[in-house]
Design a protein around this motif. Sequence first.
Motif, PDB file in Angstrom:
ATOM      1  N   VAL A   3       0.863  -1.181   0.000  1.00 17.29           N
ATOM      2  CA  VAL A   3       0.000   0.000   0.000  1.00 17.29           C
ATOM      3  C   VAL A   3       0.898   1.228   0.000  1.00 17.29           C
ATOM      4  CG1 VAL A   3      -1.975  -1.079   1.149  1.00 17.29           C
ATOM      5  CG2 VAL A   3      -0.190   0.019   2.530  1.00 17.29           C
ATOM      6  N   THR A   4       0.426   2.306  -0.594  1.00 14.68           N
ATOM      7  CA  THR A   4       1.166   3.561  -0.531  1.00 14.68           C
ATOM      8  C   THR A   4       0.680   4.345   0.674  1.00 14.68           C
ATOM      9  OG1 THR A   4      -0.420   4.595  -2.054  1.00 14.68           O
ATOM     10  CG2 THR A   4       1.573   3.665  -3.010  1.00 14.68           C
ATOM     11  N   LEU A   5       1.621   4.966   1.372  1.00 17.09           N
ATOM     12  CA  LEU A   5       1.311   5.751   2.562  1.00 17.09           C
ATOM     13  C   LEU A   5       1.942   7.131   2.426  1.00 17.09           C
ATOM     14  CD1 LEU A   5       1.908   3.146   5.440  1.00 17.09           C
ATOM     15  CD2 LEU A   5      -0.269   3.805   4.387  1.00 17.09           C
ATOM     16  N   ASP A   6       1.193   8.156   2.757  1.00 21.57           N
ATOM     17  CA  ASP A   6       1.684   9.527   2.728  1.00 21.57           C
ATOM     18  C   ASP A   6       2.741   9.699   3.822  1.00 21.57           C
ATOM     19  OD1 ASP A   6       2.067  12.295   2.831  1.00 21.57           O
ATOM     20  OD2 ASP A   6      -0.047  12.745   2.477  1.00 21.57           O
ATOM     21  N   ARG A   7       3.936  10.122   3.425  1.00 22.39           N
ATOM     22  CA  ARG A   7       5.014  10.316   4.402  1.00 22.39           C
ATOM     23  C   ARG A   7       4.786  11.561   5.252  1.00 22.39           C
ATOM     24  NH1 ARG A   7       8.254  10.099   7.862  1.00 22.39           N
ATOM     25  NH2 ARG A   7      10.398   9.357   7.791  1.00 22.39           N
ATOM     26  N   GLY A   8       3.831  12.413   4.829  1.00 28.85           N
ATOM     27  CA  GLY A   8       3.522  13.608   5.610  1.00 28.85           C
ATOM     28  C   GLY A   8       4.456  14.768   5.352  1.00 28.85           C
ATOM     29  N   LEU A   9       5.362  14.626   4.386  1.00 31.85           N
ATOM     30  CA  LEU A   9       6.328  15.662   4.037  1.00 31.85           C
ATOM     31  C   LEU A   9       6.390  15.759   2.523  1.00 31.85           C
ATOM     32  CD1 LEU A   9       9.182  14.458   6.408  1.00 31.85           C
ATOM     33  CD2 LEU A   9       7.792  16.513   6.775  1.00 31.85           C
ATOM     34  N   ASP A  10       6.627  16.961   1.996  1.00 35.31           N
ATOM     35  CA  ASP A  10       6.755  17.068   0.548  1.00 35.31           C
ATOM     36  C   ASP A  10       8.162  16.671   0.117  1.00 35.31           C
ATOM     37  OD1 ASP A  10       8.563  19.400   0.253  1.00 35.31           O
ATOM     38  OD2 ASP A  10       6.894  20.535   1.131  1.00 35.31           O
ATOM     39  N   SER A  11       8.365  16.541  -1.181  1.00 40.24           N
ATOM     40  CA  SER A  11       9.615  15.995  -1.699  1.00 40.24           C
ATOM     41  C   SER A  11      10.801  16.931  -1.537  1.00 40.24           C
ATOM     42  CB  SER A  11       9.441  15.635  -3.181  1.00 40.24           C
ATOM     43  OG  SER A  11       9.048  16.779  -3.928  1.00 40.24           O
ATOM     44  N   ARG A  12      10.585  18.179  -1.148  1.00 42.17           N
ATOM     45  CA  ARG A  12      11.685  19.131  -0.938  1.00 42.17           C
ATOM     46  C   ARG A  12      11.983  19.347   0.550  1.00 42.17           C
ATOM     47  NH1 ARG A  12      11.789  17.599  -5.256  1.00 42.17           N
ATOM     48  NH2 ARG A  12      11.642  18.731  -7.230  1.00 42.17           N
ATOM     49  N   ALA A  13      11.361  18.566   1.407  1.00 36.29           N
ATOM     50  CA  ALA A  13      11.517  18.770   2.853  1.00 36.29           C
ATOM     51  C   ALA A  13      12.960  18.616   3.293  1.00 36.29           C
ATOM     52  CB  ALA A  13      10.619  17.810   3.623  1.00 36.29           C
ATOM     53  N   ALA A  14      13.687  17.655   2.722  1.00 42.04           N
ATOM     54  CA  ALA A  14      15.069  17.425   3.151  1.00 42.04           C
ATOM     55  C   ALA A  14      15.961  18.615   2.831  1.00 42.04           C
ATOM     56  CB  ALA A  14      15.614  16.164   2.485  1.00 42.04           C
ATOM     57  N   ILE A  15      15.641  19.339   1.759  1.00 42.70           N
ATOM     58  CA  ILE A  15      16.433  20.513   1.393  1.00 42.70           C
ATOM     59  C   ILE A  15      16.141  21.661   2.350  1.00 42.70           C
ATOM     60  CG2 ILE A  15      16.838  22.228  -0.423  1.00 42.70           C
ATOM     61  CD1 ILE A  15      16.098  20.003  -2.436  1.00 42.70           C
ATOM     62  N   ASP A  36       3.519  -4.754   3.100  1.00 46.93           N
ATOM     63  CA  ASP A  36       4.522  -3.710   3.276  1.00 46.93           C
ATOM     64  C   ASP A  36       3.964  -2.430   2.667  1.00 46.93           C
ATOM     65  OD1 ASP A  36       6.949  -2.392   3.823  1.00 46.93           O
ATOM     66  OD2 ASP A  36       8.119  -4.177   3.309  1.00 46.93           O
ATOM     67  N   ALA A  37       4.748  -1.369   2.747  1.00 42.33           N
ATOM     68  CA  ALA A  37       4.300  -0.059   2.287  1.00 42.33           C
ATOM     69  C   ALA A  37       5.369   0.605   1.442  1.00 42.33           C
ATOM     70  CB  ALA A  37       3.965   0.835   3.481  1.00 42.33           C
ATOM     71  N   ILE A  38       4.946   1.567   0.648  1.00 44.85           N
ATOM     72  CA  ILE A  38       5.847   2.491  -0.026  1.00 44.85           C
ATOM     73  C   ILE A  38       5.448   3.891   0.401  1.00 44.85           C
ATOM     74  CG2 ILE A  38       6.503   3.535  -2.234  1.00 44.85           C
ATOM     75  CD1 ILE A  38       6.258   0.791  -3.515  1.00 44.85           C
ATOM     76  N   PHE A  39       6.422   4.651   0.924  1.00 48.82           N
ATOM     77  CA  PHE A  39       6.154   6.030   1.295  1.00 48.82           C
ATOM     78  C   PHE A  39       6.083   6.899   0.040  1.00 48.82           C
ATOM     79  CE2 PHE A  39       8.421   5.069   5.472  1.00 48.82           C
ATOM     80  CZ  PHE A  39       7.256   5.139   6.234  1.00 48.82           C
ATOM     81  N   VAL A  40       5.089   7.779   0.024  1.00 47.76           N
ATOM     82  CA  VAL A  40       4.929   8.761  -1.045  1.00 47.76           C
ATOM     83  C   VAL A  40       4.914  10.134  -0.385  1.00 47.76           C
ATOM     84  CG1 VAL A  40       3.389   9.585  -2.876  1.00 47.76           C
ATOM     85  CG2 VAL A  40       3.658   7.124  -2.479  1.00 47.76           C
ATOM     86  N   SER A  41       5.591  11.105  -0.998  1.00 47.45           N
ATOM     87  CA  SER A  41       5.605  12.452  -0.442  1.00 47.45           C
ATOM     88  C   SER A  41       4.218  13.075  -0.570  1.00 47.45           C
ATOM     89  CB  SER A  41       6.640  13.319  -1.154  1.00 47.45           C
ATOM     90  OG  SER A  41       6.239  13.577  -2.485  1.00 47.45           O
ATOM     91  N   SER A  42       3.978  14.131   0.191  1.00 46.83           N
ATOM     92  CA  SER A  42       2.659  14.767   0.154  1.00 46.83           C
ATOM     93  C   SER A  42       2.380  15.444  -1.183  1.00 46.83           C
ATOM     94  CB  SER A  42       2.525  15.781   1.299  1.00 46.83           C
ATOM     95  OG  SER A  42       3.554  16.755   1.213  1.00 46.83           O
ATOM     96  N   ASP A  43       3.428  15.660  -1.996  1.00 47.14           N
ATOM     97  CA  ASP A  43       3.208  16.180  -3.350  1.00 47.14           C
ATOM     98  C   ASP A  43       3.301  15.086  -4.409  1.00 47.14           C
ATOM     99  OD1 ASP A  43       5.901  16.020  -2.711  1.00 47.14           O
ATOM    100  OD2 ASP A  43       6.502  17.722  -3.943  1.00 47.14           O
ATOM    101  N   GLY A  44       3.149  13.818  -3.979  1.00 46.12           N
ATOM    102  CA  GLY A  44       2.947  12.723  -4.922  1.00 46.12           C
ATOM    103  C   GLY A  44       4.187  12.131  -5.547  1.00 46.12           C
ATOM    104  N   ILE A  45       5.322  12.135  -4.839  1.00 41.67           N
ATOM    105  CA  ILE A  45       6.558  11.569  -5.360  1.00 41.67           C
ATOM    106  C   ILE A  45       6.904  10.303  -4.572  1.00 41.67           C
ATOM    107  CG2 ILE A  45       9.005  11.986  -5.784  1.00 41.67           C
ATOM    108  CD1 ILE A  45       7.070  13.670  -7.503  1.00 41.67           C
ATOM    109  N   VAL A  46       7.271   9.240  -5.296  1.00 43.55           N
ATOM    110  CA  VAL A  46       7.651   7.986  -4.658  1.00 43.55           C
ATOM    111  C   VAL A  46       8.970   8.174  -3.912  1.00 43.55           C
ATOM    112  CG1 VAL A  46       8.300   5.572  -5.047  1.00 43.55           C
ATOM    113  CG2 VAL A  46       6.455   6.615  -6.393  1.00 43.55           C
TER     114      VAL A  46
END
Length: 294
Positions: A141-153, A184-194
């Motif tokens: 299942v895909t799960l929202d990681r709760g962060l967008d894909s630029r959060a680490a920057i 198991d799960a795959i985390f997806v960013s809140s802006d839709g990036i795997v």
Amino acid sequence: MAWLYALMIDPAASDDVRTTFADTFTAVDPSAPALSVGELSTQRGDGIFESIGVVDGHPQEVEAHLERLAHSARLCDLPAPHLPQWRAAIAAVAAHCGAGESVIKLILSRGVEHGPTPTAWVTAAPAADFARVRAEGVRIVTLDRGLDSRAAIRAPWLLLGAKTLSYAVNMAAIREAKRQGADDAIFVSSDGIVLEAPTASVILRIGGTYVTPAPTGSILHGTTQLSAFEWLEAQGLATEYREVPASDLLRADAAWLLSSVRLAAPITAIDGTALPVDPDFTGRLNAYLLSPRD
């Protein structure tokens, strides 16, 4: 778990010129208490780790794991690990792993609160039997990681690219996947990036190219994924690191989760939609991943 062996390490400074480190290792009873109650690895998850697959006594991808341990230490402001010392510790522990598959764990924590030095140790244990999962695959299942894909920057203090001991969220994600009837799960960013799975990297085969999310700082760079890409490229197959939209998951003509101990597990369904599986390719990939690799 029937632990095989445990070794405590007196961490050497990164510029230590010694070439032998036997006097910095202390074997401990793996079933007995060994950490202080003030240890920050247990109080706050303040530390880093690596899990190394071992096949018939041979630890796999040691250099890639050590490079990632050093990378995690830098991100977490931990003292740089003395890599020759850790390399020697891995060899000492691997000598206690017999035939079949085992797992060696490297742990480096900030130590005891207000203490003078970090705490470090290495353990070995038999690996779980993943033969069925490698053959039959996993439902995702895909799960929202709760962060967008630029959060680490924007927020490097989130330590998204470090392999830390703070795995409560990862374990919660796997429990949520099971509540939803998946494995198991795959985390997806809140802006839709795997991004990645809680304990694995993701590889998709799309139009003949093997694709994995680019290690931009939001995910770990998987050691087993690196080995898989080397194998693919040696066969003349195309590989690519790129930003992967969540919509590409169901475009894939095959997909896998890859990790150091489970190895390659084919993905059979994503959010209830079946995905094609390539048993022959998966078998060949896992045969390679089970072969000795440094």
